[in-house]
Design a protein around this motif. Structure first.
Motif, PDB file in Angstrom:
ATOM      1  N   GLU A 203       0.826  -1.208   0.000  1.00  0.00           N
ATOM      2  CA  GLU A 203       0.000   0.000   0.000  1.00  0.00           C
ATOM      3  C   GLU A 203       0.859   1.256   0.000  1.00  0.00           C
ATOM      4  OE1 GLU A 203      -4.075  -1.605   2.223  1.00  0.00           O
ATOM      5  OE2 GLU A 203      -2.534  -0.521   3.384  1.00  0.00           O
ATOM      6  N   ARG A 204       1.918   1.275   0.787  1.00  0.00           N
ATOM      7  CA  ARG A 204       2.782   2.453   0.827  1.00  0.00           C
ATOM      8  C   ARG A 204       3.572   2.613  -0.468  1.00  0.00           C
ATOM      9  NH1 ARG A 204       4.193   4.999   5.744  1.00  0.00           N
ATOM     10  NH2 ARG A 204       2.901   4.305   7.487  1.00  0.00           N
ATOM     11  N   ALA A 205       4.110   1.525  -1.004  1.00  0.00           N
ATOM     12  CA  ALA A 205       4.878   1.607  -2.247  1.00  0.00           C
ATOM     13  C   ALA A 205       3.990   2.050  -3.405  1.00  0.00           C
ATOM     14  CB  ALA A 205       5.529   0.260  -2.551  1.00  0.00           C
ATOM     15  N   ALA A 206       2.780   1.506  -3.476  1.00  0.00           N
ATOM     16  CA  ALA A 206       1.860   1.885  -4.545  1.00  0.00           C
ATOM     17  C   ALA A 206       1.488   3.356  -4.446  1.00  0.00           C
ATOM     18  CB  ALA A 206       0.610   1.015  -4.488  1.00  0.00           C
ATOM     19  N   GLN A 207       1.283   3.845  -3.236  1.00  0.00           N
ATOM     20  CA  GLN A 207       0.944   5.259  -3.060  1.00  0.00           C
ATOM     21  C   GLN A 207       2.090   6.157  -3.494  1.00  0.00           C
ATOM     22  OE1 GLN A 207       0.212   6.450   1.005  1.00  0.00           O
ATOM     23  NE2 GLN A 207      -1.074   8.160   0.381  1.00  0.00           N
ATOM     24  N   ARG A 208       3.333   5.798  -3.144  1.00  0.00           N
ATOM     25  CA  ARG A 208       4.489   6.620  -3.539  1.00  0.00           C
ATOM     26  C   ARG A 208       4.601   6.744  -5.046  1.00  0.00           C
ATOM     27  NH1 ARG A 208       7.135   3.805   0.663  1.00  0.00           N
ATOM     28  NH2 ARG A 208       8.042   2.323  -0.809  1.00  0.00           N
ATOM     29  N   HIS A 209       4.269   5.674  -5.763  1.00  0.00           N
ATOM     30  CA  HIS A 209       4.442   5.649  -7.213  1.00  0.00           C
ATOM     31  C   HIS A 209       3.170   6.016  -7.965  1.00  0.00           C
ATOM     32  CE1 HIS A 209       8.540   3.830  -7.559  1.00  0.00           C
ATOM     33  NE2 HIS A 209       8.272   3.499  -6.312  1.00  0.00           N
ATOM     34  N   GLY A 210       2.140   6.411  -7.261  1.00  0.00           N
ATOM     35  CA  GLY A 210       0.905   6.810  -7.930  1.00  0.00           C
ATOM     36  C   GLY A 210       0.174   5.661  -8.588  1.00  0.00           C
ATOM     37  N   CYS A 211       0.240   4.476  -8.021  1.00  0.00           N
ATOM     38  CA  CYS A 211      -0.387   3.295  -8.608  1.00  0.00           C
ATOM     39  C   CYS A 211      -1.830   3.148  -8.125  1.00  0.00           C
ATOM     40  CB  CYS A 211       0.397   2.041  -8.237  1.00  0.00           C
ATOM     41  SG  CYS A 211       2.157   2.092  -8.685  1.00  0.00           S
ATOM     42  N   THR A 212      -2.623   2.439  -8.913  1.00  0.00           N
ATOM     43  CA  THR A 212      -4.024   2.180  -8.586  1.00  0.00           C
ATOM     44  C   THR A 212      -4.316   0.700  -8.759  1.00  0.00           C
ATOM     45  OG1 THR A 212      -4.725   2.654 -10.864  1.00  0.00           O
ATOM     46  CG2 THR A 212      -4.710   4.507  -9.307  1.00  0.00           C
TER      47      THR A 212
END
Length: 341
Positions: free
Chosen positions: A326-335
């Protein structure tokens, strides 16, 4: 006739001397050395190598500075690999739907990072989608006009494992990527330069994590004593967090990894068996994985693997993976984050 021969001799001898002097200058002078080097680069590695950035490693040497190149693939699946001094550079155009093929000799995805560095991966910076672990440096351009990514990876040995050398290698990788994008008609945003890349202190540390390990819970059995992490700016193609212990053997217990672009694809395989992550999410006895949409390229992959020294309590791998992903996806703007059930 004798007079004519004497005149011809008087003309030929100075010309021969001029030619000899010119050849000597060409062979011995710095300018001649650069000319020979530029001439060799015109046909070496498909002409993708930039002069100044490659010369920073080769010192304008063609032998042994440019020891050999090879090529494979075609169209949207082409690649070139070449030696630059004592490093190896790979430039490849990889379709978004490609996966690693263990049985294919010269598969470019199999040529990417083999993880033999003692340092964790960090971002290259300068708005580049890239990373370095001070042994391999990778840059990726996401083509907006075709379903493919352009990757340039430079693998070095331990003699380059310092900030100054790694920055030179990163400049070579970014400049090569720009030339390859133009040559292969890959429309993609570029970075703005390569800032200094200091070697981060990623030694084991106790206490609260603030970088790639931030927010990752530890098992409730008090087995974890320390973490290894780097800062997490959100532009690195690879991010890693390690949790370990000192009570018994001082070993790593759990490895968390986030991979993007072709570095995700190298972890995928179309073959059954160990060593590949299938589907959008899943779990087995020793690992769990999740994925998310990050731009128009392949789904990013988030993984956790335990080691032989770990005995995770039931459900820990899934719980810890959720926090990390969840944190890595948020940093990279992933959905569209998919987690194992």
């Amino acid at each position: 006739m004798k007079t004519m021969r004497r005149i011809a001799l008087y003309a030929v001898v100075p010309l021969a001397l001029v030619l000899a002097a010119g050849y000597g200058w060409y062979r011995m002078s710095d300018t001649g050395k650069r000319w020979r080097y530029e001439g060799r680069l015109a046909t070496y590695c498909e002409g993708l190598l930039p002069v100044a950035e490659s010369a920073a490693l080769t010192a304008y040497s063609t032998d042994p500075g440019l020891p050999g190149d090879r090529t494979g693939g075609a169209d949207d699946d082409r690649w070139y690999e070449c030696g630059v001094a004592d490093t190896r550079l790979l430039a490849a155009l990889i379709p978004h739907d490609a996966v690693r093929n263990r049985n294919l000799s010269g598969d470019p995805l199999s040529m990417l990072r083999d993880g033999d560095s003692d340092h964790l991966p960090v971002a290259v910076g300068g708005d580049w989608q890239g990373y370095t672990d001070f042994r391999e440096t990778g840059i990726v351009l996401n083509c907006t006009n075709r379903p493919a990514s352009l990757v340039v990876a430079v693998r070095a040995d331990e003699s380059h494992e310092n900030a100054a050398e790694t920055r030179r290698i990163a400049r070579l990788a970014t400049a090569t990527a720009e030339r390859a994008a133009e040559r292969w008609s890959c429309d993609a945003p570029h970075g703005t330069g390569v800032p200094p890349i200091p070697v981060q202190d990623d030694r084991p540390a106790p206490g609260n994590a603030t970088g790639t390990c931030a927010g990752v819970p530890v098992p409730g059995d008090d087995s974890v004593d320390w973490h290894r992490e780097t800062t997490a700016p959100g532009t690195a193609l690879l991010e890693t967090c390690a949790l370990g212990e000192t009570k018994a053997r001082d070993e790593e217990l759990y490895w968390f990894d986030a991979a993007f672009g072709p570095y995700t694809q190298r972890l995928r395989t179309s073959e059954d068996g160990p060593g590949g992550y299938r589907g959008d999410a899943g779990a087995d006895r020793h690992s769990a994985w999740a994925s998310a949409v990050c731009g128009t390229g392949p789904r990013a992959l988030f993984t956790v693997n335990d080691t032989e020294y770990a005995a995770p309590p039931r459900g820990y791998l899934r719980t810890a993976l959720r926090a990390f992903a969840e944190r890595a996806a948020q940093r990279h703007g992933c959905t569209d984050l998919k987690l194992p059930s």
